[in-house]
Design a protein around this motif. Structure first.
Motif, PDB file in Angstrom:
ATOM      1  N   LEU A  12       0.805  -1.211   0.000  1.00  0.00           N
ATOM      2  CA  LEU A  12       0.000   0.000   0.000  1.00  0.00           C
ATOM      3  C   LEU A  12       0.844   1.270   0.000  1.00  0.00           C
ATOM      4  CD1 LEU A  12      -2.930  -1.003   2.399  1.00  0.00           C
ATOM      5  CD2 LEU A  12      -2.756  -1.262  -0.092  1.00  0.00           C
ATOM      6  N   ILE A  13       2.020   1.233   0.600  1.00  0.00           N
ATOM      7  CA  ILE A  13       2.868   2.431   0.633  1.00  0.00           C
ATOM      8  C   ILE A  13       3.365   2.794  -0.766  1.00  0.00           C
ATOM      9  CG2 ILE A  13       5.039   3.405   1.510  1.00  0.00           C
ATOM     10  CD1 ILE A  13       4.406   1.926   4.162  1.00  0.00           C
ATOM     11  N   PRO A  14       4.010   1.877  -1.509  1.00  0.00           N
ATOM     12  CA  PRO A  14       4.423   2.275  -2.868  1.00  0.00           C
ATOM     13  C   PRO A  14       3.228   2.551  -3.793  1.00  0.00           C
ATOM     14  CG  PRO A  14       4.951  -0.051  -2.467  1.00  0.00           C
ATOM     15  CD  PRO A  14       4.508   0.540  -1.168  1.00  0.00           C
ATOM     16  N   LEU A  15       2.122   1.838  -3.602  1.00  0.00           N
ATOM     17  CA  LEU A  15       0.937   2.116  -4.418  1.00  0.00           C
ATOM     18  C   LEU A  15       0.385   3.512  -4.136  1.00  0.00           C
ATOM     19  CD1 LEU A  15      -0.990  -1.278  -4.236  1.00  0.00           C
ATOM     20  CD2 LEU A  15       0.034  -0.242  -6.278  1.00  0.00           C
ATOM     21  N   SER A  16       0.467   3.947  -2.889  1.00  0.00           N
ATOM     22  CA  SER A  16      -0.012   5.284  -2.526  1.00  0.00           C
ATOM     23  C   SER A  16       0.743   6.368  -3.282  1.00  0.00           C
ATOM     24  CB  SER A  16       0.143   5.515  -1.024  1.00  0.00           C
ATOM     25  OG  SER A  16      -0.612   4.594  -0.304  1.00  0.00           O
TER      26      SER A  16
END
Length: 146
Positions: A12-16
């Motif tokens: 979720l962090i890199p996708l954010s």
């Protein structure tokens, strides 16, 4: 080549960051931050991580698709669908593969038969034309209100 798989919490962090970069620079000029994008992605993750799929290249996350499932008079539908691929990896067939895997999982797990989505189009017709190429129809008598 890319790999399509189910999302993990740590994705979720890199996708954010990808989500924020895309939508802050689109014609929509939305004002996302990494935090607000994370909150959106985490919302989908919490409700339907079993159909939230991502694409990765060399173990680097490059895009995703996620939806919610809503029961309707004609069966279950995917709603609020969000699909996005990092600009550096667009036009390589990744979004199409993501979309098809996402829909396959939703049909298998929830007997989904329809995807409802809203979109926009830049001056070059993207992304609306991409959806049309996938076989989706524009419903001319529906209106988005805000």
């Amino acid at each position: 080549m890319y790999n399509i798989r189910l999302v993990k919490q740590e994705d979720l962090i890199p996708l954010s960051e990808i989500y924020k970069d895309l939508y802050c620079s689109s014609i929509l000029n939305e004002n996302w931050t990494n935090q607000t994008a994370y909150e959106l992605l985490n919302f989908f993750y919490t409700l339907h991580k079993d159909i939230f799929v991502i694409a990765e290249i060399d173990k680097k996350v490059v895009g995703a698709v996620m939806s919610l499932v809503k029961p309707w008079h004609d069966g279950n539908r995917l709603i609020e669908t969000e699909i996005f691929v990092s600009k550096a990896y667009q036009h390589k067939g990744i979004a199409s593969k993501l979309f098809h895997e996402h829909f396959r999982l939703a049909m298998e797990k929830y007997n989904v038969n329809i995807i409802e989505a809203h979109t926009y189009q830049e001056e070059n017709g993207y992304p609306l034309n991409w959806y049309k190429k996938q076989g989706y129809d524009v419903i001319d008598d529906w209106y988005v209100i805000n």
